[in-house]
Motif scaffolding. Structure first.
Motif, PDB file in Angstrom:
ATOM      1  N   THR A 101       0.858  -1.188   0.000  1.00  0.00           N
ATOM      2  CA  THR A 101       0.000   0.000   0.000  1.00  0.00           C
ATOM      3  C   THR A 101       0.891   1.234   0.000  1.00  0.00           C
ATOM      4  N   ARG A 216      -5.519   0.655  -5.935  1.00  0.00           N
ATOM      5  CA  ARG A 216      -6.807   0.171  -5.413  1.00  0.00           C
ATOM      6  C   ARG A 216      -7.171  -1.177  -6.040  1.00  0.00           C
ATOM      7  N   GLU A 220      -7.460  -4.893  -4.163  1.00  0.00           N
ATOM      8  CA  GLU A 220      -8.671  -5.717  -4.207  1.00  0.00           C
ATOM      9  C   GLU A 220      -8.394  -7.084  -4.815  1.00  0.00           C
ATOM     10  N   HIS A 307     -13.417  -1.886 -11.588  1.00  0.00           N
ATOM     11  CA  HIS A 307     -12.656  -0.631 -11.509  1.00  0.00           C
ATOM     12  C   HIS A 307     -12.760   0.061 -12.858  1.00  0.00           C
TER      13      HIS A 307
END
Lengths: 351, 351
Positions: A101, A216, A220, A307
């Motif tokens: 992250t 992101r 996921e 997305h």
């Protein structure tokens, strides 16, 4: 004795309000003002510290990932992005692809004397907006100025620090024969956009870069697939071909690609055909390849579709046990063709 | 339509064994070989990873410090150092001056097409040696190549990560009237060395840079003096004058310097007098200023003397309550003179 370097005898070099001058790089008042007014002010509070040799990030309890990239793209602005957003997205994506992250960025600028301050301002605005979109903080910076002709406008280095939320390590060595190879969207957009802008190729509409953050969707995918996600890679310089060769080498398997399954926008296809470019070798900056366990293809495609940036995700091939060639492409000619590793400079300075 | 970028239609750009070509920056085989043979091999095992978007540093339990710097010094080699060792020392020193122990560096190169591989090799050898001397590991890297004329030989970005072993924060805001200002050794050496080398000024002996790591002496000072060490700063761009102005602003005090106490090698004094340079404005790269509680001057000088690099440490002044001028210098003329903040480009591209 030759004349002393410009301005050495007398500090009378004018400090222009309009362009970057050598004075802006010399550690004095001009530099402090440039950083304060043109850079720190735009990056916003809570970001870069002005008067400190090093920024303190406090304690980080998770495993730390780090990556660095310098950006030298020409031109500085192109359809779909610019060097500022690219410098944020590229480094964020390197962390994301490693399963981390993104948290912090450092920002180091090399500016060419004579660069309009308005251009610098546009780039810094773009850095700030992209960093905000990516939820990363710019914690340290540096500004150097070199004489006219010693650089080309702006070069940017961003170094990114992220954390591993899970203990999972993704490496290409985990790829097994039978694993599916997926791509998150239409390929070759960034390289074609930069090429068309730099060479004023005049396509209408001009090809647009896919430059975008991937943290992101990566998070996921990682959460949904767990160990079934073997590895991911944004296919930047050298395009998908370079990634396939690295994966083949690291996993000691072969990568097989079905050309007919490659997602490609009609305008990209047109440009590639006109210029004789193989889209597999053209760079992407917001499109990635993933190797996953074959029974999870639908799950992975479903995450990718959710997305919005990732239009047209597709399975483009799979891993195989190694035979003679590390990378094979089915070009619809009846026989698989070996795909050479990119060797030379097809499209210089795309990032 | 204009001609396509060099090599776009055909990957036939030759990959020279002698110089850096655009091919070395394009993500393909030439780049992988350059990184493997010219960079990673020289940096040694345990350093930079070849096939990964991001390096994992594991868990770090202490508070983390980070700093970034790009190095654009011209010429690449100068008496006392080169761009490679400078890029390591400068970033190590930024961490050390913040009271942190340097641990990791990233290394990002921007290379100009046509750069002799032998030059690159010398620089990387120097990076490796300096990193080893500083006990820092190079954990991530990047290499870009730009066309001839779009950069000047080599630019290097190093980003450093360190840890705070103590909770102590050193900031200039802690400086109080009466605090002593110490310098760790002879000043102005780096700026004069680079200037003389770049302009072929022909001094004999040529001035030599003070480029050196400061993390060991900084750690010992911090351990010995504790809170009595208010703050430290390596006096790089803008020299001691720039540091004094920053400290005056941050602490809202005045900094007073006695010119007669400034340690200066005879050859530096000669060059400064000949060229009309004020040594207070000339850059250092291994010499720092410290503000300390007045009763600890002897302890601090004794630590500085025990580190061989630091010949001639000296108290050069002290902090005072602010009157009209933030920085004052006693030049032996009977009255203190205000020292202006450096404004313009006295010596461009010294780091």
């Amino acid at each position: 004795m030759k004349p002393v370097a410009r301005g050495a005898a007398c500090p009378a070099v004018p400090v222009s309000n309009e362009t970057v001058t050598l004075s802006h790089g010399e550690g004095g008042r001009a530099m402090r003002r440039l950083i304060r007014d043109q850079i720190a002010a735009k990056l916003g509070r809570g970001n870069v510290q002005l008067h400190s040799d090093a920024a303190c990030l406090g304690r980080i309890t998770k495993e730390i990932a780090i990556t660095t990239d310098s950006y030298v793209v020409s031109p500085l602005f192109f359809p779909g992005g610019d060097i500022g957003s690219l410098a944020v997205h590229g480094t964020v994506n390197d962390l994301a692809m490693a399963g981390a992250t993104p948290c912090y960025l450092t920002l180091s600028l090399i500016l060419e004397e004579g660069l309009p301050l308005a251009t610098l301002g546009r780039v810094i605005d773009s850095v700030a907006e992209a960093a905000s979109n990516c939820d990363v903080k710019i914690v340290a910076g540096d500004t150097k100025v070199v004489p006219k002709g010693a650089a080309d406008g702006i070069f940017i280095n961003t170094t990114g620090v992220g954390v591993h939320s899970t203990g999972q390590r993704m490496t290409a060595s985990r790829i097994q024969p039978g694993d599916a190879l997926l791509v998150s969207g239409p390929i070759a957009r960034h390289g074609l956009a930069v090429l068309a802008a730099r060479e004023s190729l005049g396509f209408d509409p001009p090809p647009e870069s896919d430059s975008a953050p991937l943290h992101r969707i990566a998070a996921e995918l990682l959460e949904t697939l767990g160990d079934d996600l073997r590895t991911m890679r944004d296919a930047t310089r050298g395009g998908i071909a370079a990634v396939m060769h690295e994966w083949a080498e690291e996993s000691a398997n072969a990568m097989w690609i079905d050309e007919s399954q490659l997602p490609l926008l009609p305008e990209s296809r047109g440009v590639c055909e006109l210029l004789g470019l193989d889209p597999l070798l053209v760079a992407n900056e917001g499109t990635f390849v993933a190797a996953i366990a074959p029974h999870r293809v639908d799950d992975a495609l479903s995450v990718m579709r959710s997305h919005s940036r990732c239009g047209q995700p597709a399975q483009i091939g799979h891993a195989r046990a190694r035979e003679l060639s590390p990378v094979l492409v089915s070009r619809g000619l009846g026989a698989d063709q070996p795909l050479d590793e990119p060797i030379a400079a097809m499209l210089p300075r795309i990032c």
